[in-house]
Design a protein around this motif. Sequence first.
Motif, mmCIF file in Angstrom:
data_model
loop_
_atom_site.group_PDB
_atom_site.id
_atom_site.type_symbol
_atom_site.label_atom_id
_atom_site.label_comp_id
_atom_site.label_asym_id
_atom_site.label_seq_id
_atom_site.Cartn_x
_atom_site.Cartn_y
_atom_site.Cartn_z
ATOM 1 N N UNK A 173 0.708 -1.216 0.145
ATOM 2 C CA UNK A 173 0.059 0.040 0.083
ATOM 3 C C UNK A 173 0.917 1.154 -0.129
ATOM 4 N N UNK A 174 1.980 1.212 0.639
ATOM 5 C CA UNK A 174 3.097 2.291 0.687
ATOM 6 C C UNK A 174 3.229 2.595 -0.849
ATOM 7 N N UNK A 175 3.693 1.834 -1.612
ATOM 8 C CA UNK A 175 4.054 1.760 -2.798
ATOM 9 C C UNK A 175 2.692 2.175 -3.828
ATOM 10 N N UNK A 176 1.614 1.489 -3.653
ATOM 11 C CA UNK A 176 0.432 1.816 -4.295
ATOM 12 C C UNK A 176 -0.031 3.069 -4.282
ATOM 13 N N UNK A 177 -0.080 3.798 -3.013
ATOM 14 C CA UNK A 177 -0.778 4.827 -2.475
ATOM 15 C C UNK A 177 -0.143 6.083 -2.373
ATOM 16 N N UNK A 178 1.292 5.601 -1.908
ATOM 17 C CA UNK A 178 2.029 6.895 -1.620
ATOM 18 C C UNK A 178 3.483 7.022 -2.150
ATOM 19 N N UNK A 189 -14.889 -0.388 1.757
ATOM 20 C CA UNK A 189 -13.905 0.976 1.621
ATOM 21 C C UNK A 189 -12.751 0.579 1.135
ATOM 22 N N UNK A 190 -12.004 -0.421 1.516
ATOM 23 C CA UNK A 190 -10.739 -0.889 0.777
ATOM 24 C C UNK A 190 -11.055 -0.739 -0.825
ATOM 25 N N UNK A 191 -12.174 -1.674 -1.205
ATOM 26 C CA UNK A 191 -12.486 -1.729 -2.493
ATOM 27 C C UNK A 191 -12.509 -0.179 -3.173
ATOM 28 N N UNK A 192 -13.203 0.461 -2.538
ATOM 29 C CA UNK A 192 -13.581 1.832 -3.336
ATOM 30 C C UNK A 192 -12.089 2.863 -2.985
ATOM 31 N N UNK A 193 -11.370 2.465 -1.991
ATOM 32 C CA UNK A 193 -9.899 3.303 -2.077
ATOM 33 C C UNK A 193 -9.296 3.021 -3.564
ATOM 34 N N UNK A 194 -9.271 1.551 -3.732
ATOM 35 C CA UNK A 194 -8.224 1.154 -5.010
ATOM 36 C C UNK A 194 -9.003 1.704 -6.111
ATOM 37 N N UNK A 254 -6.603 11.129 -2.324
ATOM 38 C CA UNK A 254 -7.902 10.971 -1.710
ATOM 39 C C UNK A 254 -7.932 9.587 -1.447
ATOM 40 N N UNK A 255 -7.692 8.429 -2.153
ATOM 41 C CA UNK A 255 -7.910 7.167 -2.115
ATOM 42 C C UNK A 255 -7.152 6.603 -0.771
ATOM 43 N N UNK A 256 -5.919 7.345 -0.372
ATOM 44 C CA UNK A 256 -5.468 6.648 0.966
ATOM 45 C C UNK A 256 -6.151 7.372 2.051
#
Length: 423
Positions: A36-41, A96-101, A121-123
């Motif tokens: 998640x660190x790579x995907x979102x940040x 919410x996890x699904x929505x974030x991705x 915002x997804x984070x």
Amino acid sequence: MNTQKTNSLGPFLVLTFIYFIVGFLTTVNGQCQGPLKIAFLAHVEELKNTLTTLISFFFFLGYLLNSPLAGKWINLYGYKKTLMRALSIMTAGLLMYFLSSWFATHYGNLDIKIINDNVPVGYFILLVGSYLMGTSAALIQVVINPYIAAYELRGTQPVQRMNIVCAVNSFGTTIAPFFVTAVMFAGVSLEDVQAGQLTVPFMAIAICVIVTALITNHLRLPDIQGTRANIGEILERSIWSFRHLTLGVIAIFFYVGAEVAVGVNVNLHAMELYGLDSGIPALLATLYWGGMMVGRVISGMFNRISSRVQLTVTTLSATILTLIAIFTNNLWVLVSIGLCHSVMWGCIFTLAIKGLKKYTSLAAGVFMMGVFGGAVFPVLQGILADLLGSWQWTWMIVVACELVMLYYALSGSRIKDAECLEE
């Protein structure tokens, strides 16, 4: 407890399976931090590590803020309806996890500026999901822990039943890392992880939880009499007036802190000693969590050894093993305390709620607040490692935790006559 001695095995198996789901998803949440660190940040610079650790922090915050709510719900609605509410919140967290991705994939250019970083915002949607997941895990455990302790099965005692369900929970934590690497991110290097890869796995897990909830809703889960207040009944005493419960909350705070600190930070210490690519860091973590599972399976066979004796022996053993590991800087010795940690949860819980009768459901709620220790001690250990320049002596934090639990086993768990509600 006023329960029948001939309870059927069905409800026990259903709740054990749900406990497996809690362990599985808790570890999935933690194991996803790196990807998640790579995907979102990926484009965040100054706050990357801080924002990454907030994912687990918000998970445990759900325990701290919402655990008492479950005890109130049990008194108002009963165990089954509270469990169904908890499963609904878990489903909402997964969605919410699904929505974030999905949001990061389709609206990745939307972000919020924090200091000098632009955070997608997804984070923040992901943080909401993590908080809901922690809340649901807390609510489910508040239901299951007292239910299993009071749901008498022939030839078993409370701590034995607790260790059996905890063993199944540990199985979930053991296989979760393989799910993350082999299913969620199969064939993809960490550097190439994309938020869109989370969409299908989290939706699939959500569907599984929904199916489990539907099945559970159609099963008969008999209420356990004498473990909660009746509707409209006013409880004469504060739940915190029971000394052995209050000290039990403190003990579980230190226990979860020690458990998570070893499980999370042994990897970082191993990287310091053996390097990132040696394979040893992952092996040590696997041995630790696997040891907890094995220990719980073994302890589930004991039906004559009291919770107090088990807690005394295991805390003493863990203290000695941790000290040996510190002075020899030997992490193979350190991870062996997983065998000792395996029984501590069940022992502390059964000792903390003993004799509370109609206060039991509320007690289970405040007890789960102590799980927040899992968010505190690993961070404190990391700060200490930075100050000392090494991880070796930071494990004294775990020694301190073991000594607190030893005190609870020897003295803090003893019930004064004025506190006991049993005949």
